[in-house]
Motif scaffolding. Sequence first.
Motif, PDB file in Angstrom:
ATOM      1  N   SER A   1       0.815  -1.210   0.000  1.00  0.00           N
ATOM      2  CA  SER A   1       0.000   0.000   0.000  1.00  0.00           C
ATOM      3  C   SER A   1       0.850   1.262   0.000  1.00  0.00           C
ATOM      4  N   LYS A   2       2.108   1.125   0.452  1.00  0.00           N
ATOM      5  CA  LYS A   2       3.068   2.223   0.414  1.00  0.00           C
ATOM      6  C   LYS A   2       4.455   1.610   0.279  1.00  0.00           C
ATOM      7  N   GLY A   3       5.395   2.405  -0.188  1.00  0.00           N
ATOM      8  CA  GLY A   3       6.784   1.964  -0.168  1.00  0.00           C
ATOM      9  C   GLY A   3       7.243   1.311  -1.450  1.00  0.00           C
ATOM     10  N   LEU A   4       8.548   1.076  -1.493  1.00  0.00           N
ATOM     11  CA  LEU A   4       9.175   0.459  -2.652  1.00  0.00           C
ATOM     12  C   LEU A   4      10.282  -0.466  -2.164  1.00  0.00           C
ATOM     13  N   GLY A   5      10.771  -1.290  -3.089  1.00  0.00           N
ATOM     14  CA  GLY A   5      11.847  -2.209  -2.745  1.00  0.00           C
ATOM     15  C   GLY A   5      11.368  -3.386  -1.917  1.00  0.00           C
ATOM     16  N   ASN A   6      10.096  -3.766  -2.058  1.00  0.00           N
ATOM     17  CA  ASN A   6       9.541  -4.875  -1.292  1.00  0.00           C
ATOM     18  C   ASN A   6       9.640  -6.173  -2.083  1.00  0.00           C
ATOM     19  N   LEU A   7      10.007  -7.257  -1.395  1.00  0.00           N
ATOM     20  CA  LEU A   7      10.060  -8.579  -1.986  1.00  0.00           C
ATOM     21  C   LEU A   7       9.135  -9.503  -1.208  1.00  0.00           C
ATOM     22  N   PHE A   8       8.199 -10.134  -1.931  1.00  0.00           N
ATOM     23  CA  PHE A   8       7.327 -11.158  -1.375  1.00  0.00           C
ATOM     24  C   PHE A   8       7.695 -12.471  -2.044  1.00  0.00           C
ATOM     25  N   GLN A   9       8.049 -13.492  -1.253  1.00  0.00           N
ATOM     26  CA  GLN A   9       8.400 -14.771  -1.864  1.00  0.00           C
ATOM     27  C   GLN A   9       7.959 -15.940  -0.987  1.00  0.00           C
ATOM     28  N   ARG A  10       7.623 -17.047  -1.658  1.00  0.00           N
ATOM     29  CA  ARG A  10       7.210 -18.286  -1.004  1.00  0.00           C
ATOM     30  C   ARG A  10       6.029 -18.051  -0.064  1.00  0.00           C
ATOM     31  N   ASN A  11       4.983 -17.394  -0.587  1.00  0.00           N
ATOM     32  CA  ASN A  11       3.799 -17.115   0.212  1.00  0.00           C
ATOM     33  C   ASN A  11       2.576 -17.839  -0.354  1.00  0.00           C
ATOM     34  N   TYR A  12       1.646 -18.169   0.540  1.00  0.00           N
ATOM     35  CA  TYR A  12       0.440 -18.925   0.182  1.00  0.00           C
ATOM     36  C   TYR A  12      -0.788 -18.202   0.717  1.00  0.00           C
ATOM     37  N   SER A  13      -1.858 -18.202  -0.057  1.00  0.00           N
ATOM     38  CA  SER A  13      -3.127 -17.662   0.434  1.00  0.00           C
ATOM     39  C   SER A  13      -4.275 -18.533  -0.035  1.00  0.00           C
ATOM     40  N   SER A  14      -5.354 -18.485   0.724  1.00  0.00           N
ATOM     41  CA  SER A  14      -6.559 -19.241   0.388  1.00  0.00           C
ATOM     42  C   SER A  14      -7.784 -18.389   0.657  1.00  0.00           C
ATOM     43  N   ASN A  15      -8.657 -18.311  -0.349  1.00  0.00           N
ATOM     44  CA  ASN A  15      -9.926 -17.585  -0.225  1.00  0.00           C
ATOM     45  C   ASN A  15      -9.721 -16.099   0.038  1.00  0.00           C
ATOM     46  N   GLY A  16      -8.646 -15.559  -0.534  1.00  0.00           N
ATOM     47  CA  GLY A  16      -8.389 -14.130  -0.404  1.00  0.00           C
ATOM     48  C   GLY A  16      -9.018 -13.337  -1.536  1.00  0.00           C
ATOM     49  N   ARG A  17      -8.586 -12.096  -1.652  1.00  0.00           N
ATOM     50  CA  ARG A  17      -9.125 -11.209  -2.683  1.00  0.00           C
ATOM     51  C   ARG A  17      -7.995 -10.256  -3.068  1.00  0.00           C
ATOM     52  N   HIS A  18      -7.652 -10.210  -4.358  1.00  0.00           N
ATOM     53  CA  HIS A  18      -6.471  -9.454  -4.780  1.00  0.00           C
ATOM     54  C   HIS A  18      -5.269  -9.896  -3.927  1.00  0.00           C
ATOM     55  N   ASP A  19      -4.960 -11.183  -4.023  1.00  0.00           N
ATOM     56  CA  ASP A  19      -4.009 -11.808  -3.100  1.00  0.00           C
ATOM     57  C   ASP A  19      -2.602 -11.237  -3.180  1.00  0.00           C
ATOM     58  N   PHE A  20      -2.114 -10.954  -4.376  1.00  0.00           N
ATOM     59  CA  PHE A  20      -0.798 -10.326  -4.562  1.00  0.00           C
ATOM     60  C   PHE A  20      -1.056  -9.055  -5.359  1.00  0.00           C
ATOM     61  N   ALA A  21      -0.973  -7.901  -4.701  1.00  0.00           N
ATOM     62  CA  ALA A  21      -1.454  -6.679  -5.351  1.00  0.00           C
ATOM     63  C   ALA A  21      -0.742  -5.447  -4.813  1.00  0.00           C
TER      64      ALA A  21
END
Length: 212
Positions: free
Chosen positions: A24-44
Amino acid sequence: MEDCAFINPVSQITGGRRYSFLVSKGLGNLFQRNYSSNGRHDFATGSRITGPNAFIDGVAEEGNADIGPYHRWATGLLFENIIASQIRVRNRGSAGSGHGWAGAQTMFWNVETYKDEVHVESPERAINWGVGCYGPELKDDEYWDNWRNLVLPRSLYLQQLKDRLGSTVLDNIASDDQKTGNILDRLTHWKEIGSLAFFWGVQSEPLPPFSS
């Protein structure tokens, strides 16, 4: 943010709810090896996010909306080796609070949708890419390469990291399953039951690059 799971949400499936992994804010973020179930806009990403930001090696099961830049001109994004229900970068027009163009300079690399479309649309004087993507349908005649074919390197992010800083740095952040290409299978079986590190040690036959 790595090795995290978003599971068992309880809420209305609307508005600003169930955004599993969101910048929602910021830069230089890394998301890796993540799991979601029944979410909404899961990686956004949210409004006016300036990159670089990267989402790599993630699984979103039973997703209720698309992954990708969500609204108002996010830039410099990489989504790679992600499995989700819908994958889009596009002009969202008057959707929501008037989202308009969601993103520019967005790369979808070796992503898969199991339910809906991969949608890549580019604004004037900017470009978005779809490379090595798989799904029931591609939408819009934009920059596409190797539709329904996995491309090499498997991970653009990890290859560029290795090229810049060397194998030692790569070893510090990447799991063995990421290097062998078996991580998405691990995440799908993991579902946040125990330690993901335990599942790294379980031997199983790797899945094909993409399921049909």
